[in-house]
Scaffold this active site. Structure first.
Site, PDB file in Angstrom:
ATOM      1  N   CYS A  84     -91.851 -48.033 -40.719  1.00  0.00           N
ATOM      2  CA  CYS A  84     -92.187 -47.371 -39.454  1.00  0.00           C
ATOM      3  C   CYS A  84     -90.979 -46.735 -38.794  1.00  0.00           C
ATOM      4  O   CYS A  84     -89.955 -47.391 -38.605  1.00  0.00           O
ATOM      5  CB  CYS A  84     -92.755 -48.383 -38.469  1.00  0.00           C
ATOM      6  SG  CYS A  84     -94.177 -49.278 -39.068  1.00  0.00           S
ATOM      7  N   ASN A 286     -95.706 -45.405 -34.529  1.00  0.00           N
ATOM      8  CA  ASN A 286     -95.671 -45.036 -35.938  1.00  0.00           C
ATOM      9  C   ASN A 286     -97.055 -44.523 -36.364  1.00  0.00           C
ATOM     10  O   ASN A 286     -98.017 -44.608 -35.584  1.00  0.00           O
ATOM     11  CB  ASN A 286     -95.251 -46.240 -36.782  1.00  0.00           C
ATOM     12  CG  ASN A 286     -96.349 -47.280 -36.866  1.00  0.00           C
ATOM     13  OD1 ASN A 286     -96.895 -47.700 -35.857  1.00  0.00           O
ATOM     14  ND2 ASN A 286     -96.672 -47.701 -38.072  1.00  0.00           N
ATOM     15  N   CYS A 288     -99.636 -45.526 -38.113  1.00  0.00           N
ATOM     16  CA  CYS A 288    -100.847 -46.390 -38.018  1.00  0.00           C
ATOM     17  C   CYS A 288    -101.023 -47.097 -36.695  1.00  0.00           C
ATOM     18  O   CYS A 288    -101.992 -47.830 -36.485  1.00  0.00           O
ATOM     19  CB  CYS A 288    -100.828 -47.403 -39.151  1.00  0.00           C
ATOM     20  SG  CYS A 288    -101.071 -46.635 -40.756  1.00  0.00           S
ATOM     21  N   GLU A 290     -99.381 -49.593 -35.076  1.00  0.00           N
ATOM     22  CA  GLU A 290     -99.056 -50.993 -34.777  1.00  0.00           C
ATOM     23  C   GLU A 290     -97.657 -51.155 -34.191  1.00  0.00           C
ATOM     24  O   GLU A 290     -97.295 -52.247 -33.768  1.00  0.00           O
ATOM     25  CB  GLU A 290     -99.190 -51.870 -36.027  1.00  0.00           C
ATOM     26  CG  GLU A 290     -98.100 -51.695 -37.079  1.00  0.00           C
ATOM     27  CD  GLU A 290     -98.400 -50.570 -38.061  1.00  0.00           C
ATOM     28  OE1 GLU A 290     -97.684 -50.454 -39.077  1.00  0.00           O
ATOM     29  OE2 GLU A 290     -99.352 -49.817 -37.804  1.00  0.00           O
ATOM     30  N   GLY A 455    -103.379 -52.588 -45.806  1.00  0.00           N
ATOM     31  CA  GLY A 455    -104.459 -52.319 -46.754  1.00  0.00           C
ATOM     32  C   GLY A 455    -104.038 -52.395 -48.204  1.00  0.00           C
ATOM     33  O   GLY A 455    -104.630 -53.127 -49.005  1.00  0.00           O
TER      34      GLY A 455
END
Length: 599
Positions: A84, A286, A288, A290, A455
């Protein structure tokens, strides 16, 4: 452990070998040994063997370092171990403005970060609006969307088989180009970007009172914009237009409902909760979501596979092993601390920022499957209480481990106990004994917790356990995956880990217990409620996609976004599958029950 180490699913094997294994590695344990050996290099020479063994054992017990660590640790070269990053940029085309690099300098810095394996978030709010006046060339500005195309083109150049560049593009809700930003994905462009609107408290309050908001920028408008009524405020900002908050909100919601973006970042809440508010300001996250990060901020990630910590799964006596969680966490924190000293940094500014604050992001994956194994329905008070207890245990263990590392290795450079524990910030909510330890001994890391999507690593290292905080997508489904050589897409027949484990322990059954509930079956409110249960314990943020059915109405989508705001979350992203967006996951009808979109 009840979980199996025999990962016979083709997709798990292929993701491991194609994405994470190095030449000569053929198993999960081969990868784990390389990671343990590499991270132990930070330890004193006489202790490296002992720490290598402990790092390996922590991974075997359930700790999964993030993808860049798994792929690059111990390999050599300049590939980063950090997932990130956030890249700053200014409004000037070529010359830097104070600490902010020019647009083309930021483009070059972003390209270098992407080239070495990181994902990058950018706030495009400093870019002057389309049509604004550019005094140096006596022309009108092209606006942030045109600048975003530059970064999109860089990604196209830098993409390689098996790894696609990832960007986050954010724009403040009060930027004059916000409407066109909301619709940027309608035509199918900017495919490397996730988009988010940075929503302020002022906008939320105007929405609640059905008031107006001013769309502002420090750059002077062009002649046509001045003729249309743009005026300069007392604070020096130019008000380009005034719009009804509800009209802008509906524009955002309509775009998200139609093509999945933009998401919402509740940016004032992100900054208010930040324990480092005294020395940094955050404008984006970042890709995604988080990790809210300051300019040049970075974060190294890792997750605990919660399915490995369930004892007597699917039995009446099923229970979560909080003792094992507390045993894993200190070693995981130490491993991530070592990553910060071992990694190659794409930019010197990133290294400086990171070593001054030492952000890490320890989280969990497999929550949905762990709840199933404990006999808890994802949308139940008991499940939310369990998730909150797990997050609380993770937080307390991580902060205690960071205090211990501060005593051993030193506190992070910008630590100031009085300011760090400021009222309203995350650290002020820590249990009193931990706050006292922190005040007495300091802290090694400014931030310690994030719930990432996890994932790919959940596929490769956890037998396709449900990713991050999510419930399982479906128990059995088809998944499309781009071949590593770029020659096309392979369709895999995939099963969820909890489903596979149940079949092995109990024998084949179709949807065997009420706890077996998937993302496609849950009401939308259940997704938000789970985030709200966990969020108070997370000092970073939580990556969560609220899955809504295709027939979820615009009004229901609107209600969902408002609920996220009222729940005090740091942001929300919702996805409604449709014929335009499609999906890489395809659940056979016989494995899907009807989902409710109840707002």
């Amino acid at each position: 452990m009840p979980s199996t180490e025999v990962y016979s699913q083709a997709i798990s094997r292929d993701v491991l070998l194609d994405t994470y294994a190095q030449p000569g590695e053929s198993s999960i344990d081969d990868v784990r040994r390389r990671i343990a050996r590499s991270l132990a290099r930070c330890e004193p020479a006489e202790q490296r063997g002992s720490w290598e063994a402990r790092f390996l054992e922590a991974q075997r017990a359930g700790f999964i370092p993030a993808g860049r660590i798994a792929a690059h640790a111990g390999v050599g070269g300049r590939n980063t171990l950090i997932n990130c990053f956030v890249q700053p940029l200014g409004d000037s085309v070529a010359a830097p403005e104070g600490d902010a690099p020019s647009i083309f300098q930021a483009l070059a810095e972003t390209a270098e970060t992407l080239r070495l394996g990181g994902g990058v978030g950018l706030d495009f709010s400093p870019i002057r609006p389309q049509g604004a006046w550019v005094a140096g060339t006596a022309t009108q500005a092209c606006g942030p969307l045109a600048c975003m195309q530059l970064f999109e083109s860089a990604c196209t150049v830098l993409d390689r088989p098996g790894r696609r560049c990832a960007l986050m593009g954010a724009l403040r809700c009060d930027h004059p180009d916000i409407e066109s930003f909301c619709d940027a994905k309608a035509g199918g462009g900017l495919s490397h970007f996730n988009l988010s609107v940075a929503m302020t408290d002022a906008f939320g309050q105007a929405l609640e009172s059905d008031g107006e908001v001013e769309l502002v920028h420090r750059a002077a408008p062009g002649p046509a914009q001045k003729d249309a009524g743009a005026v300069r405020r007392a604070d020096g900002l130019w008000v380009y237009r005034r719009v009804r908050a509800l009209a802008l909100w509906e524009r955002i919601v309509r775009a998200a409902h139609g093509h999945g973006e933009p998401g919402l970042l509740f940016i004032d809440r992100i900054n208010a909760d930040n324990s480092l508010a005294y020395c940094e300001a955050i404008a984006t996250t970042n890709p995604c979501g988080e990790q809210p990060l300051p300019p040049y901020g970075a974060c190294c990630l890792g997750s605990v596979d919660l399915t490995r910590l369930v004892l007597a799964p699917f039995e009446a006596a099923a229970r979560f092993d909080f003792g094992l969680l507390q045993a894993i966490v200190p070693t995981a924190v130490r491993m991530l601390d070592n990553v910060l000293d071992l990694t190659a940094w794409p930019l010197p500014q990133q290294r400086e920022q990171s070593l001054a604050k030492r952000r890490i992001g320890l989280g969990f994956t497999g929550l949905g499957d762990a709840l199933v194994m404990l006999g808890l329905h994802y949308d139940s008070d008991a499940a939310r209480a369990m998730a909150g207890s797990i997050a609380c245990g993770l937080r307390d263990g991580a902060y205690r481990a960071s205090v211990a590392l501060a005593r051993e290795r030193g506190r992070f450079v910008l630590f100031d106990a009085d300011r760090y524990l400021h009222e309203g910030g995350h650290a002020s909510r820590l249990p009193a004994p931990i706050r006292e330890e922190l005040r007495r001994h300091g802290l090694r890391h400014s931030h310690l917790l994030s719930i990432a999507p996890a994932g790919s690593v959940s596929l490769a290292f956890a037998d396709n356990a449900s990713s991050g905080i999510e419930p399982a997508y479906a128990w059995h489904y088809l998944r499309d995956r781009l071949r590593r050589d770029g020659s096309g897409v392979t369709a895999y027949d995939v099963e969820d880990h909890a489903w596979r484990l149940y079949q092995r322990l109990k024998g084949p059954r179709d949807v065997p217990t009420p706890a077996f509930v998937t993302a496609l079956e849950l009401p939308v409110r259940a997704h938000l409620a789970m985030v709200a249960a966990v969020a108070p314990y997370i000092d970073g943020a939580i990556s969560k996609t609220v899955n809504a059915p295709e027939d979820c109405s615009l009004a229901q989508f609107d209600a969902l976004c408002r609920q996220a705001w009222h729940a005090g979350l740091k942001g929300v992203t919702a996805f409604r599958p449709n014929r335009v967006l499609g999906s890489v996951l395809h659940a056979p009808d016989r494995h899907v029950r009807r989902q409710a979109c109840d707002g």
